[in-house]
Design a protein around this motif. Structure first.
Motif, mmCIF file in Angstrom:
data_model
loop_
_atom_site.group_PDB
_atom_site.id
_atom_site.type_symbol
_atom_site.label_atom_id
_atom_site.label_comp_id
_atom_site.label_asym_id
_atom_site.label_seq_id
_atom_site.Cartn_x
_atom_site.Cartn_y
_atom_site.Cartn_z
ATOM 1 N N THR A 8 64.447 19.893 -13.537
ATOM 2 C CA THR A 8 64.896 19.645 -12.172
ATOM 3 C C THR A 8 63.798 20.051 -11.190
ATOM 4 O O THR A 8 63.339 21.191 -11.212
ATOM 5 N N PRO A 9 63.345 19.143 -10.333
ATOM 6 C CA PRO A 9 62.227 19.478 -9.442
ATOM 7 C C PRO A 9 62.676 20.245 -8.211
ATOM 8 O O PRO A 9 63.813 20.138 -7.765
ATOM 9 N N HIS A 10 61.737 21.018 -7.655
ATOM 10 C CA HIS A 10 61.966 21.650 -6.348
ATOM 11 C C HIS A 10 61.611 20.684 -5.211
ATOM 12 O O HIS A 10 62.168 20.776 -4.120
ATOM 13 N N SER A 11 60.658 19.780 -5.466
ATOM 14 C CA SER A 11 60.285 18.767 -4.484
ATOM 15 C C SER A 11 59.882 17.508 -5.242
ATOM 16 O O SER A 11 59.442 17.579 -6.395
ATOM 17 N N SER A 12 60.054 16.362 -4.586
ATOM 18 C CA SER A 12 59.751 15.103 -5.255
ATOM 19 C C SER A 12 59.380 14.054 -4.218
ATOM 20 O O SER A 12 59.670 14.196 -3.021
ATOM 21 N N GLN B 3 55.306 14.862 -13.656
ATOM 22 C CA GLN B 3 55.892 16.203 -13.507
ATOM 23 C C GLN B 3 54.815 17.253 -13.726
ATOM 24 O O GLN B 3 54.118 17.234 -14.733
ATOM 25 N N GLU C 152 56.238 25.880 -8.137
ATOM 26 C CA GLU C 152 57.435 25.050 -8.127
ATOM 27 C C GLU C 152 57.189 23.730 -8.852
ATOM 28 O O GLU C 152 56.075 23.202 -8.848
ATOM 29 N N PRO D 154 53.204 20.043 -2.309
ATOM 30 C CA PRO D 154 54.049 20.946 -3.104
ATOM 31 C C PRO D 154 53.666 22.409 -2.879
ATOM 32 O O PRO D 154 52.670 22.715 -2.209
ATOM 33 N N ALA E 22 53.591 21.577 -12.208
ATOM 34 C CA ALA E 22 53.861 22.743 -11.361
ATOM 35 C C ALA E 22 52.543 23.478 -11.120
ATOM 36 O O ALA E 22 51.912 23.942 -12.072
#
Length: 538
Positions: free
Chosen positions: A200-204, A290, A247, A243, A292
């Motif tokens: 599950t992303p924090h930002s997209s 994806q 995250e 980003p 981080a």
């Protein structure tokens, strides 16, 4: 006097001239015939080469579909095995405590072919009279029931129960990569590759590819290709991606005009998400990248990803980047308790200097060769010479501006026309200027007064996403150069293609200053283009 007809005598030179003319005409006819024959032969070879290329392309497509089908089947089989649902292997039976005897009464036994999930019995059970009298259910999810239910301590526990996986469309298996070796040696032009280990992303962000004619600030208009998001509109450069360290970030790309990728230049995702087509895959349909960025640690030069980067297509890279398929990336740092942040400000990296958010700006030098903007998507990929080794720009631009004031909307070219810089003592943190060179030529940048005198007002704090630190004492904390007592102040900056600098501006007093950017020829050193923008210090 009678008329006498005297026959004319042809001059020998005239006869020679006539014969020579005939010979020349015959030679010209033969030359034309030969030229026509060569043209016909050349056209025949071209058509034959096209037919061969088309046949080879069809064969590659058939092979690709076959490989994908085999990969899907293999991955489905592997997944079923991983989940503990074998299709042919017998189910382990508990060890009998006494010697079993075959039953005297014939009982109907389940047939192995009753269901894909039905497993044949491995032998007689403890109590023959308790064998099932009906065939097990044929439901794909039903567990085998070929024997009595053993005690809980006797249940086989060789396979742990897998955690439930997301059932969204992106998680449907479509190819095989059982190891990194398989992955790096079996690259494909994939329609919809799977995002492995999706979280599950924090930002997209959702990015599409577009092409259209755009008008620049000098009035020239060119066909441009670039990325756009639902919020940004179709403009140039692509939308800013921002980003935060530590995250999870997702970028879903939906290409067009053929396969594309997104390469995160300067960042270090795993190979699947790095967007380099010839070491991973090119995307025909859609894919969700994806990654981080690594969190920074105060005083440690080996950790942290905060800084200025950019993204671009890595298919036919030289052409696609020139056509405009790029955009800026800024990774913001985590806030460390030892380095709090003033309201209205942000740090450049975890223990870096604070800067004013309101005047934070980006400058992107870019030069344009009109000839390249008449080429097609795959120009040069088949080995033909289309001139991609000859970059001869005729237009020179400075893109960018204040980051929080970039306007969205279609058909917009983000041109830099002016900069602001805060003067020390005015109640605000200094201004941060981010520099991203999206140009194929060397650049020189000069900070001057309004009269052209050099001013050492630019403090270099980071290069290519790496802060400048004092690392002279091994094992000891590495402070920034300013904190170590020698800030890197300059009036001139030289840099090349794809380089990035983070620069804090320190104008000595309020007033007008100038920023001059020069484009230099790689071989001769000749200045090919110059642009200037005013800097207002207040």
């Amino acid at each position: 006097m009678s008329n006498v007809t005297v026959p004319l005598r042809r001059d020998p030179d005239d006869r020679k001239s006539t014969k020579q003319a005939k010979r020349e005409a015959e030679k010209a006819r033969k030359r034309k015939a030969e030229q026509a024959r060569k043209r016909a032969e050349k056209e025949r070879k071209r058509l034959e080469a096209e037919r061969k290329r088309d046949a080879a392309a069809r064969k590659r497509e058939e092979d690709r579909k076959k490989r994908e089908a085999e990969a899907r089947k293999k991955k489905d089989d592997d997944e079923r095995k991983r989940r503990g649902k074998p299709t042919t292997a017998p189910t382990p039976k508990p060890t009998p405590t006494s010697t079993p005897k075959p039953t005297a009464t014939p009982k109907p036994t389940p047939k192995p072919t009753a269901s894909p999930s039905t497993v044949p019995t491995a032998g007689p059970t403890h109590e023959p009279t308790k064998q099932p009298t009906e065939a097990p259910t044929s439901s794909p999810t039903a567990e085998p029931t070929a024997g009595p239910t053993p005690e809980p301590t006797q249940q086989p526990t060789q396979q742990p129960t897998p955690s439930p996986r997301p059932t969204n469309d992106d998680e449907i298996p479509r190819h095989r990569f059982r190891s990194q070796v398989d992955f790096s040696s079996d690259q494909l032009d994939l329609d919809r590759p799977v995002t492995e280990f999706r979280q599950t992303p924090h930002s997209s962000v959702y990015l599409e590819v577009f092409n259209r004619d755009l008008r620049f600030d000098d009035g020239a208009e060119f066909e441009m290709w670039s990325f756009d998001s639902p919020q940004s509109g179709r403009g140039f450069p692509g939308p800013l991606i921002r980003p935060l360290e530590g995250e999870i970030f997702h970028a879903t790309v939906h290409p067009s005009m053929g396969p594309h990728t997104i390469h995160w230049h300067g960042l270090e995702p795993d190979p699947r998400n790095d967007g380099v087509g010839h070491t991973s895959f090119e995307i025909g349909g859609t894919y969700t990248y994806q990654w981080a960025p690594e969190p920074g640690r105060p005083g440690d030069p080996n950790f942290g990803a905060a800084g200025t980067y950019f993204y671009h297509c890595h298919v036919n890279t030289t052409l696609h980047a020139q056509m405009g398929m790029f955009g800026p990336v800024i990774v913001d740092p985590v806030v460390h308790p030892d380095y709090p942040v003033t309201p209205g400000a942000r740090r450049a990296f975890v223990d870096g200097p604070e800067y004013d958010i309101d005047t934070e700006s980006i400058l992107i030098p870019y030069s344009l060769d009109p000839r390249w903007h008449e080429l097609h998507h795959a120009a040069g990929l088949s080995g033909e010479d289309v001139g991609l080794n000859r970059f001869e720009p005729k237009h020179f631009y400075l893109m960018g501006g204040e980051l929080i004031r970039r306007r969205s909307g279609d058909n917009r070219v983000w041109s830099l026309s002016a900069l602001r810089a805060n003067v020390a003592g005015g109640g605000k943190k200094p201004t941060l200027l981010r520099i991203l060179n999206a140009n194929y030529l060397p650049n020189h940048m000069h900070f001057t007064t309004a009269d052209g005198e050099p001013v050492r007002m630019a403090e270099l704090i980071a290069h290519d996403g790496r802060p400048f630190r004092d690392t002279s004492v091994p094992g000891a904390p590495s402070p920034t150069c300013r904190d170590a007592g020698y800030p890197l102040l300059t009036a001139v900056l030289a840099f090349g293609a794809a380089e990035r600098y983070d620069v804090i501006l320190h104008p000595p007093e309020p007033g007008e200053y100038r920023l001059r950017v020069e484009w230099e020829d790689w071989i001769t050193g000749e200045i090919l283009g110059v642009r200037e923008v005013p800097i207002t210090a207040a």
